[in-house]
Scaffold this active site. Structure first.
Site: not given
Ligand code: ADP
Ligand code: MG
Length: 399
Positions: A40, A202, A355, A378
């Site tokens: 990053r 999920k 991720g 997200g």
């Protein structure tokens, strides 16, 4: 209607001799005071060097972890400043507060070419509260604003939201610009066939993105534990596999949406099942709707990989998010490997997000095999859902 274009560094105007506040994403893994993975930090360099070349002084700010508004010595950004110093090959002054006395003092004396890194933004309770008072204090440290932290763009936090409106001169950095360009291409008229592959744990994490994708894609391939909720909702026997019964209605709704649009939802035909999630457990490949009781599906099977690969081979646009199985354990990693190779090999515009999916890609040594690796987590999912992200909306031209 597509949203107004983003203000980029090309629109920022003259920054010669000005102090530019750059919101970066340096939320990196630290261990014993050392940066474990500097991806990053390296990813921010194009924006930083461009601004430095244009004669700016830089005031950098990031969050790190979840200190919840309190100063935590193990979450200070000093180790990040050290690593950035090496990569930029110039001094980086790490300030020990966010927008307090030291930050004000240092930032009032910086010149072209200087680089300052403020302390962890989340040491200030106002950061996650989008506090206008914190935004005012941060705004006082600089003359112009650049946001290059895509991973934080879906949060209405002070440094990405309230702060942006305090500057006439504001823009997205190159990293944020690239994410928005690529993901917009998936939202607005992707080349058909557009095939999306979703996996991971999920259904409930990805309901939003499922409905966003079903409005646009031609086929949705579902693997990972998520697939069992689809199978079980259709009456299949999935043994002890992970199932979210409270999501059956959502899954059926997704299936209705898909068939109304003529989009295909492709589910696994076979799975690798075992009594427990361990490398020693005896495993067998079985049809997906006949998993023996007491066993759970931990990877998609070889026939499924073949079927998915067939659909992927015809695609012109591919989005992949979420591993096909418990790829962390070698015996359950073939499905993820097979799909990764099929995506990489397709003659299509390919985007990978998530991720764990990026981790899988890295382990397979396939980082260079896709058009874009989305670092957002997200933020990528919310963007693909079609949501307006606060950190991006603040940088569009009409605003
Ligand atoms: P991403 O981070 O790429 O969005 P997720 O966080 O949604 O992906 O899911 C990743 C996790 O899903 C991995 O840790 C993997 O082990 C798990 N997983 C995938 N398939 C299964 C399965 N069949 N049963 C249990 N866990 C699974
Ligand atoms: Mg994950």
């Amino acid at each position: 209607m597509s949203p107004a274009p983003l203000r980029t560094l090309d629109d920022l105007g003259d920054v010669e001799g000005k102090r530019v506040f750059v919101r970066v994403d340096y939320n990196v893994p630290l261990e014993r005071g050392e940066v474990q993975d500097d991806l990053r930090i390296r990813a921010s360099l194009p924006t930083l060097t461009e601004l430095l070349d244009r004669g700016a002084a830089l005031v950098l700010a990031s969050h790190l972890g979840r200190p919840q508004g309190e100063v935590r010595d193990d979450l200070r950004l000093a180790p990040v400043a050290d690593r950035l110093e090496e990569l930029l090959e110039r001094d980086v002054a790490a300030v020990s507060d966010v927008a307090g006395e030291e930050a004000v003092a240092v930032c009032s004396h910086i010149d072209a070419g200087d680089v300052v890194l403020l302390e962890n933004l989340r040491f200030e309770p106002g950061e996650t509260a989008d506090d206008p008072e914190l935004a005012d204090r941060l705004a006082g440290l600089a003359d112009a604003y650049v946001n290059d932290a895509f991973g934080a763009a879906h949060r209405a936090h002070a440094s990405v939201h309230a702060l942006a409106s305090r500057f006439e001169q504001r823009a997205a950095g190159r990293l944020l610009q690239r994410e928005v360009e690529v993901l917009s291409r998936l939202l607005e008229g992707p080349d058909a066939p557009y095939v999306a592959v979703l996996g991971g744990v999920k259904v409930s994490d990805k309901l939003g993105v499922i409905s966003g994708l079903l409005e646009r894609c031609d086929a949705l391939l579902v693997g990972g534990a998520m697939a069992f909720t689809f199978i079980a909702a259709g009456g299949g026997d999935v043994g002890r596999s992970l199932v979210e019964e409270d999501r059956f209605d959502d899954v059926r709704e997704a299936q209705r949406t898909a068939s109304a649009r003529g989009a295909l939802i492709q589910l696994p035909e076979d799975v690798v099942a075992a009594p427990e999630m361990s490398v020693e457990a005896p495993r067998q490949t079985v049809p997906v709707n006949a998993i023996p009781s007491g066993q759970m599906g931990l990877d998609i099977g070889p026939r499924t990989v073949e079927e998915f690969a067939r659909t992927l081979a015809d695609a012109k646009t591919i989005l992949w998010n979420g591993p096909m199985g418990v790829f962390e354990l070698e015996p359950f990693s073939s499905g993820t490997r097979g799909v990764a190779m099929a995506v990489a090999g397709a003659n299509a515009f390919t985007v990978v997000g998530g991720g764990d999916s990026l981790l899988a890609v890295k382990r397979l040594g396939l980082e260079g095999s896709f058009d874009h690796l989305s670092t957002g987590g997200g933020a990528s999912l919310e963007f693909l859902e079609g949501k307006v992200l606060p950190g991006i909306a603040a940088l569009r031209k009409e605003v």
